[in-house]
Design a protein around this motif. Structure first.
Motif, PDB file in Angstrom:
ATOM      1  N   GLN A  12       0.667  -1.105   0.008  1.00 38.17           N
ATOM      2  CA  GLN A  12      -0.041   0.148  -0.012  1.00 38.17           C
ATOM      3  C   GLN A  12       0.886   1.242   0.068  1.00 38.17           C
ATOM      4  OE1 GLN A  12      -2.188  -0.518   3.447  1.00 38.17           O
ATOM      5  NE2 GLN A  12      -3.755  -1.754   2.375  1.00 38.17           N
ATOM      6  N   ALA A  13       1.983   1.220   0.409  1.00 36.94           N
ATOM      7  CA  ALA A  13       3.086   2.290   0.431  1.00 36.94           C
ATOM      8  C   ALA A  13       3.259   2.898  -0.847  1.00 36.94           C
ATOM      9  CB  ALA A  13       4.422   1.933   1.430  1.00 36.94           C
ATOM     10  N   ALA A  14       3.662   4.405  -0.811  1.00 37.28           N
ATOM     11  CA  ALA A  14       4.257   4.983  -2.080  1.00 37.28           C
ATOM     12  C   ALA A  14       5.461   4.472  -2.103  1.00 37.28           C
ATOM     13  CB  ALA A  14       3.950   6.344  -1.749  1.00 37.28           C
ATOM     14  N   LYS A  15       6.133   4.861  -3.123  1.00 39.10           N
ATOM     15  CA  LYS A  15       7.533   4.689  -3.395  1.00 39.10           C
ATOM     16  C   LYS A  15       8.491   5.423  -2.539  1.00 39.10           C
ATOM     17  CE  LYS A  15       7.189   3.793  -8.358  1.00 39.10           C
ATOM     18  NZ  LYS A  15       7.709   4.342  -9.837  1.00 39.10           N
ATOM     19  N   GLY A  16       9.747   4.968  -2.058  1.00 36.65           N
ATOM     20  CA  GLY A  16      10.443   5.634  -1.211  1.00 36.65           C
ATOM     21  C   GLY A  16      10.707   5.082   0.034  1.00 36.65           C
ATOM     22  N   ALA A  17      10.969   5.850   1.209  1.00 40.76           N
ATOM     23  CA  ALA A  17      11.425   5.219   2.341  1.00 40.76           C
ATOM     24  C   ALA A  17      10.319   4.493   3.075  1.00 40.76           C
ATOM     25  CB  ALA A  17      11.741   6.494   3.272  1.00 40.76           C
ATOM     26  N   GLU A  18       9.158   4.810   2.894  1.00 38.83           N
ATOM     27  CA  GLU A  18       8.168   4.204   3.543  1.00 38.83           C
ATOM     28  C   GLU A  18       7.805   2.476   3.154  1.00 38.83           C
ATOM     29  OE1 GLU A  18       3.318   4.030   4.551  1.00 38.83           O
ATOM     30  OE2 GLU A  18       4.335   5.597   3.361  1.00 38.83           O
ATOM     31  N   LYS A  19       8.248   2.617   1.669  1.00 36.71           N
ATOM     32  CA  LYS A  19       7.899   1.181   1.107  1.00 36.71           C
ATOM     33  C   LYS A  19       9.208   0.399   1.268  1.00 36.71           C
ATOM     34  CE  LYS A  19       6.185  -0.678  -3.399  1.00 36.71           C
ATOM     35  NZ  LYS A  19       5.032  -0.803  -2.764  1.00 36.71           N
ATOM     36  N   ASP A  20      10.369   0.924   1.217  1.00 30.93           N
ATOM     37  CA  ASP A  20      11.575   0.160   1.688  1.00 30.93           C
ATOM     38  C   ASP A  20      11.839  -0.316   3.136  1.00 30.93           C
ATOM     39  OD1 ASP A  20      12.530   0.893  -0.766  1.00 30.93           O
ATOM     40  OD2 ASP A  20      13.873   2.461  -0.237  1.00 30.93           O
ATOM     41  N   PHE A  21      11.076   0.511   3.886  1.00 36.72           N
ATOM     42  CA  PHE A  21      11.139   0.177   5.195  1.00 36.72           C
ATOM     43  C   PHE A  21      10.354  -0.959   5.674  1.00 36.72           C
ATOM     44  CE2 PHE A  21       9.305   0.243   9.709  1.00 36.72           C
ATOM     45  CZ  PHE A  21      10.338   0.044  10.460  1.00 36.72           C
ATOM     46  N   TYR A  22       9.031  -1.018   4.905  1.00 40.37           N
ATOM     47  CA  TYR A  22       8.033  -2.115   5.364  1.00 40.37           C
ATOM     48  C   TYR A  22       8.667  -3.462   4.536  1.00 40.37           C
ATOM     49  CZ  TYR A  22       4.616   0.532   7.904  1.00 40.37           C
ATOM     50  OH  TYR A  22       3.960   1.247   8.761  1.00 40.37           O
ATOM     51  N   GLU A  23       9.189  -3.205   3.213  1.00 41.11           N
ATOM     52  CA  GLU A  23       9.659  -4.210   2.598  1.00 41.11           C
ATOM     53  C   GLU A  23      11.127  -5.025   3.735  1.00 41.11           C
ATOM     54  OE1 GLU A  23      11.380  -5.581  -1.725  1.00 41.11           O
ATOM     55  OE2 GLU A  23      12.070  -3.605  -0.961  1.00 41.11           O
ATOM     56  N   LYS A  24      11.714  -4.388   3.986  1.00 42.03           N
ATOM     57  CA  LYS A  24      12.831  -4.853   5.056  1.00 42.03           C
ATOM     58  C   LYS A  24      12.493  -5.424   6.294  1.00 42.03           C
ATOM     59  CE  LYS A  24      16.244  -1.376   3.128  1.00 42.03           C
ATOM     60  NZ  LYS A  24      16.877  -0.117   3.078  1.00 42.03           N
ATOM     61  N   ILE A  25      11.418  -4.581   6.782  1.00 38.39           N
ATOM     62  CA  ILE A  25      10.898  -5.294   8.142  1.00 38.39           C
ATOM     63  C   ILE A  25       9.934  -6.693   7.846  1.00 38.39           C
ATOM     64  CG2 ILE A  25       8.857  -4.020   8.511  1.00 38.39           C
ATOM     65  CD1 ILE A  25       9.777  -3.685  11.578  1.00 38.39           C
ATOM     66  N   ALA A  26       9.275  -6.512   6.976  1.00 41.09           N
ATOM     67  CA  ALA A  26       8.350  -7.964   6.583  1.00 41.09           C
ATOM     68  C   ALA A  26       9.489  -9.025   6.130  1.00 41.09           C
ATOM     69  CB  ALA A  26       7.586  -7.685   5.432  1.00 41.09           C
ATOM     70  N   GLY A  27      10.748  -8.743   5.498  1.00 42.62           N
ATOM     71  CA  GLY A  27      11.520  -9.728   5.336  1.00 42.62           C
ATOM     72  C   GLY A  27      12.115 -10.204   6.718  1.00 42.62           C
ATOM     73  N   GLU A  28      12.481  -9.359   7.484  1.00 46.22           N
ATOM     74  CA  GLU A  28      13.096  -9.857   8.890  1.00 46.22           C
ATOM     75  C   GLU A  28      12.117 -10.691   9.434  1.00 46.22           C
ATOM     76  OE1 GLU A  28      15.150  -7.453  11.638  1.00 46.22           O
ATOM     77  OE2 GLU A  28      16.620  -7.119  10.498  1.00 46.22           O
ATOM     78  N   GLU A  29      10.734 -10.468   9.479  1.00 44.10           N
ATOM     79  CA  GLU A  29       9.700 -10.915  10.218  1.00 44.10           C
ATOM     80  C   GLU A  29       9.688 -12.490   9.476  1.00 44.10           C
ATOM     81  OE1 GLU A  29       8.577 -10.382  12.912  1.00 44.10           O
ATOM     82  OE2 GLU A  29       8.728  -8.251  13.036  1.00 44.10           O
ATOM     83  N   ARG A  30       9.903 -12.460   8.257  1.00 47.78           N
ATOM     84  CA  ARG A  30       9.998 -13.829   7.817  1.00 47.78           C
ATOM     85  C   ARG A  30      11.089 -14.679   8.032  1.00 47.78           C
ATOM     86  NH1 ARG A  30       7.460 -17.968   5.781  1.00 47.78           N
ATOM     87  NH2 ARG A  30       8.386 -18.943   3.650  1.00 47.78           N
TER      88      ARG A  30
END
Length: 150
Positions: free
Chosen positions: A112-130
């Protein structure tokens, strides 16, 4: 979610009968606390500037750290080491209710995030949870495969 995760892992660590389990669960509690601090930092910066900040977040540093602990601890664990059935149930619960739930939420936010820092952060934290789930699965399978459940 991160606060609940930390509390869950600390309790499970305290209840663990395995040195390997204690190390992993304590490390996961620390990772959840790290995530919480990142969210607090983001909130503080958004409150001041009304825009999403770039957060220095290394995408799998926590996962690599947990895998290292698992590898080291599993080498030290005696074959007759036992994990209580309740400990394995706690690991199953952590995988389903904490890590899967967190991953799903953060992945949804990423989409749902727009491009940029928000999208990058959520991608990284989702990866860590995985990554957390994968480490828990490694531990669970390790204990089951060695028939060390009491």
């Amino acid at each position: 979610m991160e606060i609940d995760g930390k509390e869950f892992y600390l309790k499970a660590c305290k209840d663990s009968t395995s040195e390997l389990g204690k190390k992993l669960l304590e490390s996961l509690a620390q990772q959840e606390d790290f995530h919480r601090r990142n969210f607090e930092q983001i909130y503080a910066k958004i409150s001041k500037s009304n825009k999403w900040p770039v957060i220095a977040f290394k995408p799998d540093a926590g996962f690599k750290f947990l895998k290292t602990i698992f590898a080291e601890a599993s080498n030290e664990t005696a074959p007759q080491a036992k994990a209580a059935k309740t400990e394995l149930e706690a690991i199953e619960k952590a995988m389903r209710r904490l890590e899967d739930k967190s991953y799903d939420l953060y992945n949804q936010r990423f989409e749902q995030a727009a491009k940029g820092a928000e999208k990058d952060f959520y991608e990284k934290i989702a990866g860590e949870e995985r990554g957390h789930k994968l480490v828990l699965l490694d531990y669970y399978e390790y204990m089951k495969d060695r028939r060390v459940v009491c």
